[in-house]
Design a protein around this motif. Structure first.
Motif, PDB file in Angstrom:
ATOM      1  N   ASN A 114       4.056   8.520  -7.893  1.00 24.47           N
ATOM      2  CA  ASN A 114       2.735   7.946  -7.599  1.00 24.47           C
ATOM      3  C   ASN A 114       2.365   6.757  -8.493  1.00 24.47           C
ATOM      4  N   LYS A 115       3.355   6.087  -9.001  1.00 16.81           N
ATOM      5  CA  LYS A 115       3.088   4.900  -9.814  1.00 16.81           C
ATOM      6  C   LYS A 115       2.877   3.696  -8.911  1.00 16.81           C
ATOM      7  N   LYS A 116       1.751   3.024  -9.084  1.00 19.85           N
ATOM      8  CA  LYS A 116       1.450   1.830  -8.308  1.00 19.85           C
ATOM      9  C   LYS A 116       1.475   0.602  -9.218  1.00 19.85           C
ATOM     10  N   VAL A 117       2.128  -0.452  -8.737  1.00 21.40           N
ATOM     11  CA  VAL A 117       2.228  -1.695  -9.502  1.00 21.40           C
ATOM     12  C   VAL A 117       1.679  -2.830  -8.644  1.00 21.40           C
ATOM     13  N   GLU A 118       0.644  -3.463  -9.141  1.00 23.05           N
ATOM     14  CA  GLU A 118       0.028  -4.564  -8.398  1.00 23.05           C
ATOM     15  C   GLU A 118       0.949  -5.786  -8.429  1.00 23.05           C
ATOM     16  N   VAL A 119       1.197  -6.353  -7.250  1.00 20.10           N
ATOM     17  CA  VAL A 119       2.043  -7.543  -7.135  1.00 20.10           C
ATOM     18  C   VAL A 119       1.244  -8.630  -6.426  1.00 20.10           C
ATOM     19  N   ARG A 120       1.085  -9.750  -7.093  1.00 20.30           N
ATOM     20  CA  ARG A 120       0.278 -10.853  -6.551  1.00 20.30           C
ATOM     21  C   ARG A 120       1.230 -11.916  -6.000  1.00 20.30           C
ATOM     22  N   HIS A 121       1.770 -11.656  -4.836  1.00 25.98           N
ATOM     23  CA  HIS A 121       2.807 -12.515  -4.243  1.00 25.98           C
ATOM     24  C   HIS A 121       2.452 -12.883  -2.816  1.00 25.98           C
ATOM     25  N   VAL A 122       2.929 -14.033  -2.391  1.00 25.85           N
ATOM     26  CA  VAL A 122       2.623 -14.528  -1.051  1.00 25.85           C
ATOM     27  C   VAL A 122       3.264 -13.689   0.043  1.00 25.85           C
ATOM     28  N   LEU A 123       4.352 -13.004  -0.266  1.00 25.86           N
ATOM     29  CA  LEU A 123       5.106 -12.310   0.778  1.00 25.86           C
ATOM     30  C   LEU A 123       4.255 -11.281   1.509  1.00 25.86           C
ATOM     31  N   ASP A 124       3.465 -10.512   0.762  1.00 29.31           N
ATOM     32  CA  ASP A 124       2.620  -9.505   1.410  1.00 29.31           C
ATOM     33  C   ASP A 124       1.575 -10.165   2.305  1.00 29.31           C
ATOM     34  N   PHE A 125       0.976 -11.238   1.821  1.00 27.51           N
ATOM     35  CA  PHE A 125       0.001 -11.971   2.636  1.00 27.51           C
ATOM     36  C   PHE A 125       0.630 -12.436   3.942  1.00 27.51           C
ATOM     37  N   MET A 126       1.817 -12.994   3.853  1.00 33.54           N
ATOM     38  CA  MET A 126       2.466 -13.533   5.048  1.00 33.54           C
ATOM     39  C   MET A 126       2.762 -12.461   6.087  1.00 33.54           C
ATOM     40  N   TYR A 127       3.318 -11.357   5.646  1.00 33.49           N
ATOM     41  CA  TYR A 127       3.734 -10.347   6.619  1.00 33.49           C
ATOM     42  C   TYR A 127       2.537  -9.637   7.248  1.00 33.49           C
ATOM     43  N   PHE A 128       1.519  -9.367   6.464  1.00 30.96           N
ATOM     44  CA  PHE A 128       0.308  -8.800   7.070  1.00 30.96           C
ATOM     45  C   PHE A 128      -0.312  -9.802   8.040  1.00 30.96           C
ATOM     46  N   GLY A 129      -0.367 -11.057   7.651  1.00 31.49           N
ATOM     47  CA  GLY A 129      -0.963 -12.072   8.511  1.00 31.49           C
ATOM     48  C   GLY A 129      -0.212 -12.271   9.809  1.00 31.49           C
ATOM     49  N   LYS A 130       1.094 -12.195   9.746  1.00 32.10           N
ATOM     50  CA  LYS A 130       1.911 -12.415  10.936  1.00 32.10           C
ATOM     51  C   LYS A 130       2.005 -11.180  11.831  1.00 32.10           C
TER      52      LYS A 130
ATOM     53  N   GLY B 103      -7.767  -8.792  -2.362  1.00 28.44           N
ATOM     54  CA  GLY B 103      -6.816  -9.616  -1.627  1.00 28.44           C
ATOM     55  C   GLY B 103      -5.361  -9.386  -1.930  1.00 28.44           C
ATOM     56  N   VAL B 104      -5.029  -8.442  -2.840  1.00 29.21           N
ATOM     57  CA  VAL B 104      -3.628  -8.229  -3.207  1.00 29.21           C
ATOM     58  C   VAL B 104      -3.225  -6.776  -2.951  1.00 29.21           C
ATOM     59  N   TRP B 105      -1.923  -6.541  -3.077  1.00 29.22           N
ATOM     60  CA  TRP B 105      -1.356  -5.254  -2.683  1.00 29.22           C
ATOM     61  C   TRP B 105      -0.526  -4.643  -3.794  1.00 29.22           C
ATOM     62  N   ASN B 106      -0.332  -3.335  -3.684  1.00 22.76           N
ATOM     63  CA  ASN B 106       0.486  -2.595  -4.644  1.00 22.76           C
ATOM     64  C   ASN B 106       1.879  -2.331  -4.089  1.00 22.76           C
ATOM     65  N   SER B 107       2.846  -2.301  -4.986  1.00 21.85           N
ATOM     66  CA  SER B 107       4.127  -1.669  -4.678  1.00 21.85           C
ATOM     67  C   SER B 107       4.040  -0.240  -5.191  1.00 21.85           C
ATOM     68  N   LEU B 108       4.671   0.675  -4.473  1.00 23.84           N
ATOM     69  CA  LEU B 108       4.602   2.094  -4.823  1.00 23.84           C
ATOM     70  C   LEU B 108       5.956   2.567  -5.333  1.00 23.84           C
ATOM     71  N   TYR B 109       5.962   3.114  -6.536  1.00 23.19           N
ATOM     72  CA  TYR B 109       7.173   3.654  -7.144  1.00 23.19           C
ATOM     73  C   TYR B 109       7.119   5.184  -7.044  1.00 23.19           C
ATOM     74  N   PRO B 110       8.221   5.863  -7.350  1.00 29.97           N
ATOM     75  CA  PRO B 110       8.178   7.331  -7.419  1.00 29.97           C
ATOM     76  C   PRO B 110       7.143   7.814  -8.444  1.00 29.97           C
TER      77      PRO B 110
END
Length: 777
Positions: A578-594, A569-576
């Motif tokens: 190929n570093k991925k950082v998991e972020v458990r925030h409502v913002l990603d949920f909202m924008y995908f949902g909308k 249910g959560v998403w990664n932020s992608l850094y240079p």
């Protein structure tokens, strides 16, 4: 025969008029009384920030004592420190109960030998603040009281060149644009004796605690009154006129209840009364403060209200109640549209919905030169003259319904402001202000999109503003991601890097979340949506080749964004690199949902909803960031961190839930929020607090910490949720108006929804939605 026929026609006409009048009254009956939708009495020890007061041009906050106000701003005027405290028998009593109503701020305190109640009001559309204080002997014996009321006129007048977006602040050592320790400690310790004061930090990142009082110093009330920045140039037994020596500003206090003695200093003075009250007897103390650019103008204002205090004071309430009724009426004098009237038996939904129009009316300002009227983003401590693009976008559909003419005017102005540099417009200076939020491009696009789809003003697409057609501006906003993509640079050569990279400064994203940087899902989703909608605009303009190209680009980008899914249910932020950082925030949920819910597999949608309910949503509110997020302990700000949420986030979550097919859950969440409105209108954020703040049963309140603004416009999105998610009103570019909803069991009706220049009524009965022209349309 002809006479009888004429009588019959007249009778029929009369019956129609009567029936229409009855129908109008039936619709108006759904609008709650202003007292019922306002704040309730709140215990001071459960509030983090006191109520505000406004009058369509000025704003201020009540303080913790019984009479003073701070954070006064009414461009071009700004007030420093506070207006003066009330003392009884040498002590300044602290308010025990406070209540916000749009026309006044109320305070109460009870002591063994007295009770005090106070009301502070601003005269609508005028430069005056009025006080009415009532002191009552609550004992069974005669009591003597020594009353002192400080009258501090620490107000200055600043021109546009010296007015930054936070707004300037006068101090004993000149103007400052900072919100520093001195200011914070004067306000927080107002009325307290030195031995009872506490040390507070303006910068919450400083080490805690502060033990040495020499680290932070602030002026006493006597020092403020003796400030050489001001001088009393005239006074009588009940009036003081003060002049600012640094700016062209004059301030007056007029005591309606004449004091026994009035001593003057520099920035004001002190009024004294010696009272002997019998059991149950009361004494009223009434006075007002006004301000002007000249002594002559000031004198006229004093004379205007001196002899009509009671009538003017009661008229403030009457004017607010009149305007409250007016904003729901088609053809009103305030807006080019009106706020839709909701009819429903669902009390919780009704309370949340009507807090929206109350917020809108309260934040209306009609005294700033950039536009005839504006809906300010927040205040009073910051941004007293500013409209932020992002916050305004949160309720863009409702704005296009309520005031389409003003929205169009503002859009023409905002398109000329560089979104890479500024987050909004200062309506006093007319300039772009702030920093370049990542959200700005999406925000401006969404505002224009809402305006066009709701007004059907498609001609606006070809209107030239700032050297380009609006359709070209939309294209530029939609493709801005290419300008900031780091694809092809070292460590960023994989195809997935063909996304927007927002850099390593969190201040341009969520400000307080250090890991939410570089390639984040939310605003890349927004770019996908912007491109798809731009393609639809091109289709409307009969340019299919452009539409096809942009649709292909959007679909390719959508596939890349989906690769950022981290699972559960959560998403990664992608850094240079190929570093991925998991972020458990409502913002990603909202924008995908909308904006990309149809791209999500069913199992991913289910997992995302599970995450939101498992880690974010609480009994009455939500946390913006999960406590399990790796950066949670570094992100503790009430709006975007783990112990609260910006008011737009729960509203946006409700929208996302509904768009993802969980309208039943959205409605349940919506109802649960009703108690949050007990403090009054929407704010910048609400925080989770109390012993259960880390759990689901956290208490909820408007915070002071994090420099949160007491008032916030974005919460109007909750009203928009009813319109869009429970009524299905969500116009598309192709003209399709009502969208299907799954699992909707809401019942209600919205009257006077302005769409395409005409008013419509929308009815929903257990998921079945109908739309028809309003009566008298």
């Amino acid at each position: 025969m002809k006479r009888n026929f004429s009588i019959a026609i007249l009778s029929m006409f009369f019956c129609v008029i009567c029936a229409y009048g009855q129908r109008v009254n039936q619709i108006k009956a759904n609008i709650p009384a202003l007292e019922d939708i306002s704040g309730r009495w709140m215990n001071a020890d459960t509030m983090a920030i006191q109520p505000s007061i406004r009058n369509f041009r000025a704003q201020a906050l009540l303080n913790g004592d019984m009479s003073s106000i701070s954070w006064f701003a009414s461009a071009p005027y700004s007030g420093g420190y506070h207006s003066g405290v009330l003392k009884i028998n040498g002590d300044a009593p602290r308010a025990q109960l406070l209540r916000w109503l749009p026309w006044e701020g109320l305070r109460k305190v009870g002591a063994p030998t007295y009770q005090i109640s106070s009301s502070v009001r601003m005269i609508p559309d005028n430069d005056a603040i009025m006080w009415e204080i009532k002191i009552t002997n609550n004992t069974k014996r005669n009591q003597h009281y020594t009353i002192e009321q400080d009258l501090i006129g620490f107000i200055s007048r600043y021109d546009k060149e010296t007015w930054p977006w936070p707004y300037p602040y006068p101090t004993t050592h000149g103007k400052t644009n900072l919100r520093d320790d001195e200011i914070v400690n004067v306000v927080k310790n107002v009325g307290l004796k030195p031995e009872k004061t506490h040390l507070y930090k303006a910068d919450e990142s400083m080490p805690d605690p502060i033990k040495d009082k020499n680290i932070i110093k602030w002026p006493s009330d006597i020092e403020i009154l003796n400030s050489k920045k001001y001088e009393v140039i005239e006074h009588t037994s009940h009036k003081i006129i003060i002049a600012d020596t640094e700016t062209k500003c004059f301030i007056a206090f007029d005591m309606i209840d004449i004091p026994d003695k009035l001593l003057t200093k520099n920035s004001g003075g002190t009024a004294f009364w010696s009272l002997n009250l019998k059991p149950g007897e009361s004494k009223n103390i009434r006075f007002f403060m006004t301000y002007a650019a000249s002594k002559e103008e000031l004198t006229d204002k004093v004379n205007k209200w001196d002899n009509h205090f009671d009538k003017t004071f009661s008229g403030v309430e009457n004017e607010w109640k009149a305007r409250w009724k007016e904003i729901f009426e088609p053809g009103n004098k305030l807006f080019s549209g009106c706020f839709p009237t909701l009819e429903t038996n669902d009390k919780a939904v009704k309370k949340v919905y009507y807090t929206g129009p109350l917020t809108l009316l309260y934040l209306l300002n009609t005294n700033l030169p950039a536009h005839k009227r504006v809906f300010l983003t927040g205040g009073p401590r910051w941004g007293a003259t500013v409209m932020f693009f992002w916050d305004t976008t949160e309720w863009s559909s409702m704005l296009a319904i309520v005031d389409p003419e003003m929205l169009k005017e503002q859009l023409k102005s905002w398109v000329s402001i560089d979104p890479s540099k500024y987050f909004g417009q200062d309506n006093y200076t007319g300039k772009g202000v702030g920093n370049g939020y990542v959200a700005n491009y999406w925000a401006l696009f969404q505002l224009i999109h809402s305006y066009i789809t709701i007004t059907k003003d498609y001609a606006f697409l070809n209107e030239v503003v700032n050297g380009e057609k609006i359709i070209d501006h939309l294209h530029d906003y939609a493709y801005n991601w290419r300008k900031i993509s780091i694809y092809g640079k070292k460590g960023s050569t994989d195809d997935v890097y063909k996304l927007a990279d927002f850099g390593d400064n969190p201040w341009n994203l969520l400000e307080c979340v250090p890991t939410y940087i570089h390639i984040v899902p939310s605003f890349n989703v927004a770019y996908v949506w912007m491109m798809r909608e731009t393609g639809k605009f091109y289709e409307y303009l009969k340019e299919p080749s452009k539409a096809k190209i942009i649709k292909t680009d959007a679909d390719s980008m959508a596939k890349r964004v989906l690769k950022l899914y981290a699972g559960n249910g959560v998403w990664n932020s992608l850094y240079p690199d190929n570093k991925k950082v998991e972020v458990r925030h409502v913002l990603d949920f909202m924008y995908f949902g909308k904006y990309m819910n149809n791209d999500l597999p069913a199992n991913v949608r289910k997992e995302m909803v599970g995450f939101v309910y498992r880690e974010l949503i609480t009994d009455k509110w939500m946390r913006a960031q999960s406590l399990q997020d790796i950066a949670a302990k570094y992100s503790d700000r009430p709006d975007h961190g783990p112990l609260g949420a910006y008011d737009g986030w729960p509203a946006g979550t409700i929208d996302a839930l509904s768009q993802m097919g969980y309208t039943d859950k959205a409605l349940q969440f919506y109802r649960s929020i009703a108690p949050v409105t007990n403090e009054g209108i929407w704010a910048q954020a609400h925080e989770l607090w109390g012993e259960h703040k880390y759990g689901n049963h956290a208490k909820v309140r408007v915070p002071e910490r994090g420099w949160t603004n007491r008032d916030g416009i974005e919460g109007i999105e909750f009203s928009q949720d009813v319109l869009k998610d429970f009524m299905g009103f969500h116009p598309e570019i192709d003209g399709k108006t009502l969208q299907p909803m799954q699992g909707n069991n809401f019942s209600g009706k919205l009257y006077h929804v302005l769409y395409g220049g005409k008013y419509y009524d929308i009815s929903c009965r257990s998921g079945r939605v109908t739309m028809q022209p309003s009566a008298g349309n």
